[in-house]
Design a protein around this motif. Sequence first.
Motif, PDB file in Angstrom:
ATOM      1  N   CYS A   8      -2.378  11.652 -13.083  1.00  0.00           N
ATOM      2  CA  CYS A   8      -3.452  11.062 -12.278  1.00  0.00           C
ATOM      3  C   CYS A   8      -3.545  11.754 -10.919  1.00  0.00           C
ATOM      4  O   CYS A   8      -2.537  11.882 -10.226  1.00  0.00           O
ATOM      5  CB  CYS A   8      -3.190   9.573 -12.084  1.00  0.00           C
ATOM      6  SG  CYS A   8      -4.385   8.791 -11.008  1.00  0.00           S
ATOM      7  N   SER A  10      -4.849  10.599  -8.323  1.00  0.00           N
ATOM      8  CA  SER A  10      -4.754   9.624  -7.234  1.00  0.00           C
ATOM      9  C   SER A  10      -3.324   9.149  -7.022  1.00  0.00           C
ATOM     10  O   SER A  10      -2.840   9.111  -5.898  1.00  0.00           O
ATOM     11  CB  SER A  10      -5.652   8.420  -7.527  1.00  0.00           C
ATOM     12  OG  SER A  10      -6.993   8.831  -7.639  1.00  0.00           O
ATOM     13  N   CYS A  11      -2.614   8.764  -8.125  1.00  0.00           N
ATOM     14  CA  CYS A  11      -1.303   8.138  -7.955  1.00  0.00           C
ATOM     15  C   CYS A  11      -0.196   8.887  -8.691  1.00  0.00           C
ATOM     16  O   CYS A  11       0.976   8.545  -8.547  1.00  0.00           O
ATOM     17  CB  CYS A  11      -1.350   6.681  -8.407  1.00  0.00           C
ATOM     18  SG  CYS A  11      -1.517   6.475 -10.186  1.00  0.00           S
ATOM     19  N   CYS A  48      -6.303   6.431 -16.047  1.00  0.00           N
ATOM     20  CA  CYS A  48      -4.997   6.117 -15.488  1.00  0.00           C
ATOM     21  C   CYS A  48      -4.678   4.640 -15.714  1.00  0.00           C
ATOM     22  O   CYS A  48      -5.475   3.777 -15.338  1.00  0.00           O
ATOM     23  CB  CYS A  48      -4.982   6.432 -14.005  1.00  0.00           C
ATOM     24  SG  CYS A  48      -3.441   5.951 -13.216  1.00  0.00           S
ATOM     25  N   LYS A  50      -2.470   2.922 -14.243  1.00  0.00           N
ATOM     26  CA  LYS A  50      -2.025   2.277 -12.999  1.00  0.00           C
ATOM     27  C   LYS A  50      -3.185   1.924 -12.078  1.00  0.00           C
ATOM     28  O   LYS A  50      -3.323   0.794 -11.646  1.00  0.00           O
ATOM     29  CB  LYS A  50      -1.059   3.204 -12.247  1.00  0.00           C
ATOM     30  CG  LYS A  50       0.383   3.043 -12.661  1.00  0.00           C
ATOM     31  CD  LYS A  50       1.276   3.752 -11.657  1.00  0.00           C
ATOM     32  CE  LYS A  50       2.748   3.450 -11.940  1.00  0.00           C
ATOM     33  NZ  LYS A  50       3.626   4.191 -11.001  1.00  0.00           N
ATOM     34  N   CYS A  51      -3.999   2.926 -11.755  1.00  0.00           N
ATOM     35  CA  CYS A  51      -5.035   2.679 -10.746  1.00  0.00           C
ATOM     36  C   CYS A  51      -6.438   2.717 -11.337  1.00  0.00           C
ATOM     37  O   CYS A  51      -7.400   2.441 -10.632  1.00  0.00           O
ATOM     38  CB  CYS A  51      -4.912   3.695  -9.608  1.00  0.00           C
ATOM     39  SG  CYS A  51      -5.408   5.359 -10.053  1.00  0.00           S
TER      40      CYS A  51
HETATM   41 ZN   LIG Z   1      -3.657   6.570 -11.021  1.00  0.00          ZN
END
Ligand SMILES: [Zn+2]
Length: 59
Positions: A8, A10-11, A48, A50-51
């Motif tokens: 990802c 982003s994270c 993703c 997670k986010c």
């Molecule tokens: Zn993410």
Amino acid sequence: MSKQKMKCPSCGAEMNHHADKVDYTLALNEPEAVEPDLGGIVEEVHTCPKCGATAVRRA
Ligand SMILES: [Zn+2]
């Protein structure tokens, strides 16, 4: 068929391969990358867990 998991942007979590899509717009610019049976360029859509971010890469 063993491709690396996408990270990802982003994270940094490992993303899930969510779907494939065919892009017909890119095909106009890159005719050599076109799948003849589909008439477009195949891309993998990853999400993703997670986010919730999504990312696309060339299959
Ligand atoms: Zn993410």
